[in-house]
Structures are given as C-alpha cells and as structure tokens.
Design a protein around this motif. Structure first.
Motif, PDB file in Angstrom:
ATOM      1  N   GLU A  86       0.831  -1.193   0.000  1.00 19.35           N
ATOM      2  CA  GLU A  86       0.000   0.000   0.000  1.00 19.35           C
ATOM      3  C   GLU A  86       0.871   1.250   0.000  1.00 19.35           C
ATOM      4  O   GLU A  86       2.028   1.236   0.432  1.00 19.35           O
ATOM      5  CB  GLU A  86      -0.948   0.017   1.209  1.00 19.35           C
ATOM      6  CG  GLU A  86      -0.255   0.017   2.552  1.00 19.35           C
ATOM      7  CD  GLU A  86      -1.234  -0.092   3.713  1.00 19.35           C
ATOM      8  OE1 GLU A  86      -2.364  -0.564   3.504  1.00 19.35           O
ATOM      9  OE2 GLU A  86      -0.859   0.299   4.822  1.00 19.35           O
ATOM     10  N   LEU A  87       0.281   2.320  -0.501  1.00 12.75           N
ATOM     11  CA  LEU A  87       0.929   3.629  -0.531  1.00 12.75           C
ATOM     12  C   LEU A  87       0.004   4.620   0.157  1.00 12.75           C
ATOM     13  O   LEU A  87      -1.173   4.738  -0.216  1.00 12.75           O
ATOM     14  CB  LEU A  87       1.193   4.060  -1.973  1.00 12.75           C
ATOM     15  CG  LEU A  87       1.849   5.430  -2.167  1.00 12.75           C
ATOM     16  CD1 LEU A  87       3.265   5.423  -1.589  1.00 12.75           C
ATOM     17  CD2 LEU A  87       1.865   5.812  -3.640  1.00 12.75           C
ATOM     18  N   SER A  88       0.516   5.313   1.176  1.00 10.44           N
ATOM     19  CA  SER A  88      -0.316   6.214   1.978  1.00 10.44           C
ATOM     20  C   SER A  88       0.252   7.622   1.983  1.00 10.44           C
ATOM     21  O   SER A  88       1.471   7.823   1.927  1.00 10.44           O
ATOM     22  CB  SER A  88      -0.402   5.718   3.435  1.00 10.44           C
ATOM     23  OG  SER A  88      -0.921   4.412   3.508  1.00 10.44           O
ATOM     24  N   VAL A  89      -0.653   8.581   2.063  1.00  5.47           N
ATOM     25  CA  VAL A  89      -0.301   9.967   2.337  1.00  5.47           C
ATOM     26  C   VAL A  89      -0.896  10.304   3.707  1.00  5.47           C
ATOM     27  O   VAL A  89      -2.097  10.143   3.922  1.00  5.47           O
ATOM     28  CB  VAL A  89      -0.858  10.924   1.267  1.00  5.47           C
ATOM     29  CG1 VAL A  89      -0.520  12.364   1.620  1.00  5.47           C
ATOM     30  CG2 VAL A  89      -0.294  10.572  -0.105  1.00  5.47           C
ATOM     31  N   ILE A  90      -0.039  10.744   4.631  1.00  3.63           N
ATOM     32  CA  ILE A  90      -0.438  10.928   6.030  1.00  3.63           C
ATOM     33  C   ILE A  90      -0.216  12.379   6.450  1.00  3.63           C
ATOM     34  O   ILE A  90       0.793  12.994   6.089  1.00  3.63           O
ATOM     35  CB  ILE A  90       0.373   9.992   6.955  1.00  3.63           C
ATOM     36  CG1 ILE A  90       0.222   8.538   6.499  1.00  3.63           C
ATOM     37  CG2 ILE A  90      -0.074  10.128   8.409  1.00  3.63           C
ATOM     38  CD1 ILE A  90       1.131   7.575   7.219  1.00  3.63           C
ATOM     39  N   ARG A  91      -1.154  12.903   7.220  1.00  3.75           N
ATOM     40  CA  ARG A  91      -1.055  14.267   7.728  1.00  3.75           C
ATOM     41  C   ARG A  91      -1.182  14.261   9.245  1.00  3.75           C
ATOM     42  O   ARG A  91      -2.086  13.635   9.798  1.00  3.75           O
ATOM     43  CB  ARG A  91      -2.143  15.159   7.119  1.00  3.75           C
ATOM     44  CG  ARG A  91      -2.109  16.595   7.606  1.00  3.75           C
ATOM     45  CD  ARG A  91      -3.269  17.395   7.023  1.00  3.75           C
ATOM     46  NE  ARG A  91      -3.243  18.776   7.473  1.00  3.75           N
ATOM     47  CZ  ARG A  91      -3.778  19.224   8.599  1.00  3.75           C
ATOM     48  NH1 ARG A  91      -4.385  18.369   9.409  1.00  3.75           N
ATOM     49  NH2 ARG A  91      -3.715  20.492   8.930  1.00  3.75           N
ATOM     50  N   ASN A  92      -0.289  14.960   9.928  1.00  4.10           N
ATOM     51  CA  ASN A  92      -0.384  15.110  11.381  1.00  4.10           C
ATOM     52  C   ASN A  92      -1.483  16.108  11.736  1.00  4.10           C
ATOM     53  O   ASN A  92      -1.801  17.006  10.952  1.00  4.10           O
ATOM     54  CB  ASN A  92       0.941  15.616  11.955  1.00  4.10           C
ATOM     55  CG  ASN A  92       2.062  14.609  11.793  1.00  4.10           C
ATOM     56  OD1 ASN A  92       1.865  13.430  12.035  1.00  4.10           O
ATOM     57  ND2 ASN A  92       3.216  15.077  11.365  1.00  4.10           N
ATOM     58  N   THR A  93      -2.044  15.965  12.915  1.00  2.00           N
ATOM     59  CA  THR A  93      -2.940  16.983  13.454  1.00  2.00           C
ATOM     60  C   THR A  93      -2.178  17.814  14.478  1.00  2.00           C
ATOM     61  O   THR A  93      -1.240  17.320  15.124  1.00  2.00           O
ATOM     62  CB  THR A  93      -4.180  16.355  14.103  1.00  2.00           C
ATOM     63  OG1 THR A  93      -3.770  15.442  15.133  1.00  2.00           O
ATOM     64  CG2 THR A  93      -5.001  15.581  13.080  1.00  2.00           C
ATOM     65  N   ASP A  94      -2.579  19.079  14.636  1.00  2.00           N
ATOM     66  CA  ASP A  94      -1.816  19.995  15.491  1.00  2.00           C
ATOM     67  C   ASP A  94      -2.525  20.359  16.786  1.00  2.00           C
ATOM     68  O   ASP A  94      -2.045  21.183  17.552  1.00  2.00           O
ATOM     69  CB  ASP A  94      -1.475  21.264  14.716  1.00  2.00           C
ATOM     70  CG  ASP A  94      -2.715  21.986  14.205  1.00  2.00           C
ATOM     71  OD1 ASP A  94      -3.842  21.587  14.581  1.00  2.00           O
ATOM     72  OD2 ASP A  94      -2.562  22.944  13.427  1.00  2.00           O
ATOM     73  N   GLY A  95      -3.706  19.742  17.044  1.00  2.00           N
ATOM     74  CA  GLY A  95      -4.417  20.030  18.280  1.00  2.00           C
ATOM     75  C   GLY A  95      -5.257  21.288  18.236  1.00  2.00           C
ATOM     76  O   GLY A  95      -5.763  21.733  19.267  1.00  2.00           O
ATOM     77  N   GLU A  96      -5.445  21.860  17.055  1.00  2.00           N
ATOM     78  CA  GLU A  96      -6.252  23.077  16.946  1.00  2.00           C
ATOM     79  C   GLU A  96      -7.700  22.821  17.356  1.00  2.00           C
ATOM     80  O   GLU A  96      -8.354  23.667  17.951  1.00  2.00           O
ATOM     81  CB  GLU A  96      -6.192  23.612  15.513  1.00  2.00           C
ATOM     82  CG  GLU A  96      -6.993  24.878  15.291  1.00  2.00           C
ATOM     83  CD  GLU A  96      -6.935  25.362  13.872  1.00  2.00           C
ATOM     84  OE1 GLU A  96      -7.599  26.363  13.554  1.00  2.00           O
ATOM     85  OE2 GLU A  96      -6.224  24.733  13.056  1.00  2.00           O
ATOM     86  N   LYS A  97      -8.207  21.607  17.049  1.00  2.00           N
ATOM     87  CA  LYS A  97      -9.568  21.230  17.421  1.00  2.00           C
ATOM     88  C   LYS A  97      -9.527  20.317  18.643  1.00  2.00           C
ATOM     89  O   LYS A  97      -8.590  19.541  18.824  1.00  2.00           O
ATOM     90  CB  LYS A  97     -10.263  20.536  16.248  1.00  2.00           C
ATOM     91  CG  LYS A  97     -10.429  21.446  15.032  1.00  2.00           C
ATOM     92  CD  LYS A  97     -11.165  20.730  13.910  1.00  2.00           C
ATOM     93  CE  LYS A  97     -11.359  21.665  12.719  1.00  2.00           C
ATOM     94  NZ  LYS A  97     -12.085  20.999  11.609  1.00  2.00           N
ATOM     95  N   GLN A  98     -10.573  20.418  19.447  1.00  2.00           N
ATOM     96  CA  GLN A  98     -10.575  19.705  20.722  1.00  2.00           C
ATOM     97  C   GLN A  98     -10.476  18.198  20.542  1.00  2.00           C
ATOM     98  O   GLN A  98      -9.776  17.515  21.301  1.00  2.00           O
ATOM     99  CB  GLN A  98     -11.827  20.048  21.522  1.00  2.00           C
ATOM    100  CG  GLN A  98     -11.876  19.320  22.869  1.00  2.00           C
ATOM    101  CD  GLN A  98     -13.027  19.756  23.738  1.00  2.00           C
ATOM    102  OE1 GLN A  98     -12.866  20.592  24.606  1.00  2.00           O
ATOM    103  NE2 GLN A  98     -14.191  19.192  23.496  1.00  2.00           N
ATOM    104  N   TRP A  99     -11.154  17.634  19.526  1.00  7.07           N
ATOM    105  CA  TRP A  99     -11.125  16.185  19.357  1.00  7.07           C
ATOM    106  C   TRP A  99      -9.709  15.685  19.079  1.00  7.07           C
ATOM    107  O   TRP A  99      -9.365  14.558  19.448  1.00  7.07           O
ATOM    108  CB  TRP A  99     -12.080  15.742  18.248  1.00  7.07           C
ATOM    109  CG  TRP A  99     -11.620  16.047  16.846  1.00  7.07           C
ATOM    110  CD1 TRP A  99     -11.909  17.160  16.114  1.00  7.07           C
ATOM    111  CD2 TRP A  99     -10.789  15.226  16.021  1.00  7.07           C
ATOM    112  NE1 TRP A  99     -11.308  17.086  14.878  1.00  7.07           N
ATOM    113  CE2 TRP A  99     -10.622  15.909  14.785  1.00  7.07           C
ATOM    114  CE3 TRP A  99     -10.172  13.989  16.192  1.00  7.07           C
ATOM    115  CZ2 TRP A  99      -9.865  15.391  13.744  1.00  7.07           C
ATOM    116  CZ3 TRP A  99      -9.416  13.464  15.150  1.00  7.07           C
ATOM    117  CH2 TRP A  99      -9.270  14.157  13.942  1.00  7.07           C
TER     118      TRP A  99
END
Length: 316
Positions: A9-22
């Motif tokens: 498989e080939l994936s594109v992944i993005r980190n989250t920065d905590g801007e939203k509470q969830w």
C-alpha cells in the motif's frame, strides 16, 4: 485460497496539530488516505483486490521515538474475479467487482531519523458488498505489515489546552432514525428486495470519546417471504413474515461530528429462524447539523451480512 497472499500500500499521512478539541482528546492522531493492492493467491477464481480508503491513526502509547497506534479505515474496494454461474461458479466469496472495504490495524512507529520512521504491525481487512448481491461470503485477510515512512514539510507545533470537556450538545440524546436497504435471496434470484428500518434511540455521553445507549427498532425486509418460500413445498403467504421487531444496546466511538456505532440487538418478534435471535450493526454516522444525522451502516447476524442501511435521523 492456494497460497499466502502478498500485497502493499501507498499512503499519504497528515499530522494533526491540536487546533480542534477532538485532536487533543485523541492525543494528536494522524489522518491519511491509502491505495491498497493485494494478490489473493488464486488468479483463476479470486484474482486481485484493490482499495482506496481514508483512515485515522490514534496513538495508544506515545514516547519520544516510539508510538503504538490503533488505525481504522473504511473505503471502496475492487475485486478482479467475481462469481459467475458458468465461468467462476466456485467463487462464492465475491459476486460484484465494487465492494466495501474495511481495514483495522495495530501498528508501531519507530523514528530512525528526523524524517524517516519504520512501521510494523498486524491487521485485519474485510472486502464484501454487504449482501447487496449474492453469493457474498466476503473475503477476510489477516496481515503482517512492514513499511517505511518519509516525512516532508515543516514540523507542526502542537496546541495545548488546559481542560477537555464533554463535547457540545446535550449529555443526553434522543433521536429517531429511518434507513433504507436492499437485499437478495440467493444467486438464483437476482431481484433486489427493499428493506426498511425505523428506530427510536436514547444515548448518553460518558466521555468525550464515547456514547452508550439503547433503543427499539422496527424492520421490514421484503426478502424474508421469498426466502422461506424458496425452501417450502406448500408456499407461505403471510406478509407478516417480512416484519421484525427488536431491542438493542449501542456504543458509539465519537470523533468530533463523526461517530462509529457498534450495536447488538435481540429480536422480540421474527418469523425468520435461520439467522437466530441476535443481530448486530456497525457503520459510520455524521452530524450534519444540530438536529440532523446521516449515516451508512451494515446490519449483520454475527459475521453474516444482512444488508447495508442508508439512513438519516433527527435529534430532539
């Protein structure tokens, strides 16, 4: 199956920065989309499978250079070899090229440099059409995974929050829902029979991540009567056979406006004895507004799919 399956498989992944509470609630998960390919080790009957699916990767254990994650994704799959009455009658697993695809995985991520990390883990994937067309035993394949990830761009600065509260809205939730589905009787009868679900539910937030609850449900499945007549020598004409009634308990895994329900119910009234008294439901629901909910769920009897439900609900 004639051998061990192999794919990638080939994936594109993005980190989250905590801007939203969830994002803070789930300890800064990662989101991505994956293209998946696998050779099912039976080119004549099973062929190959492809899938494209978005996923969410949630840290269970986090260290400076190590993470243990739970990863889940749902998307669209394509199967190259399907059942055919003449050409491929032994493939009772798949009867449609396009299918639903589900992937669940536990993996580890180990940093070996600032921009490179190794992934290792094990997972389970499922490919089927949810009994929309039969035969549909589906394909389940457990996997051992090994991969490498290369980072690009700038490192995100995580946003901190002093407190996390039970999300939005009311702690208690009352809603009513309606869903439509289609079901088949057998491969020899390719008619699509309508199925309807009407439900009334009560749910309560116990944590920002979860809701527990229960409800009552009324079902109509037009495939029930033809199914019983198929094996009957006298013929059954009572339309009440198509109606079912039951009660359920539910758990919702909540990510912002999206929830992933897992439900188990018991029929209080049913003429169908072949599936047993217990039914289940898994899927995804989206809160489109303050009052309206939309969702896609799969109703099953243990590991046997009944039909997909396309529905909406109203929260009071």
């Amino acid at each position: 199956v004639k051998g061990h399956i192999l794919g990638g498989e080939l994936s594109v992944i993005r980190n989250t920065d905590g801007e939203k509470q969830w994002q803070r609630i789930y300890h800064y998960p990662e989101m991505g989309i994956t293209f998946f390919y696998i050779d099912l080790a039976n080119p004549e009957q099973l062929g190959k499978a492809y899938a494209v699916y978005p996923f969410l990767q949630i840290p269970l254990v986090s260290g400076k250079n190590f993470k243990l994650n739970f990863r889940g994704g749902v998307g669209l799959g394509y199967e190259t070899k399907v059942w055919d009455r003449v050409e491929n009658h032994k493939n009772t697993a798949m009867s449609t090229n396009f299918n639903g695809y589900v992937n669940l995985r536990i993996n580890t991520l180990t940093n070996i440099s600032r921009r490179i990390r190794l992934e290792a883990g094990f997972g389970l994937s499922h490919l089927s059409n949810g009994a929309l067309t039969k035969p549909n035993l589906g394909i389940n394949f457990p996997t051992l995974n090994l991969g490498m990830e290369i980072g690009t761009g700038k490192k995100m600065n995580k946003v901190r929050c002093d407190s996390i509260s039970v999300p939005h809205k009311k702690v208690m939730e009352y809603n009513a829902g309606f869903a439509l589905g289609f079901s088949e009787v057998s491969a020899s009868d390719d008619n699509k029979y309508h199925a309807f679900t009407l439900s009334f539910n009560l749910k309560k937030y116990f944590h920002p991540k979860a809701k527990f609850g229960g409800g009552v449900e009324f079902f109509y499945n037009g495939a029930n009567l033809p199914y019983l007549n198929m094996d009957s020598t006298t013929g059954i004409s009572k339309n009440a056979t198509n109606f079912l009634f039951g009660g359920k308990i539910s758990y919702d895994f909540v990510v912002e406006k999206i929830s992933f329900p897992v439900e188990m119910g018991v029929y209080a009234y049913t003429k169908m004895k072949n599936n047993g008294p217990i039914y289940h439901r898994i899927g995804v629901r989206y809160e489109a507004s303050k009052h309206w909910i939309a969702g896609i769920t799969l109703k099953t009897h243990w590991a046997k799919a009944d039909y997909f439900e396309w529905g909406f609900g109203y929260k009071f």
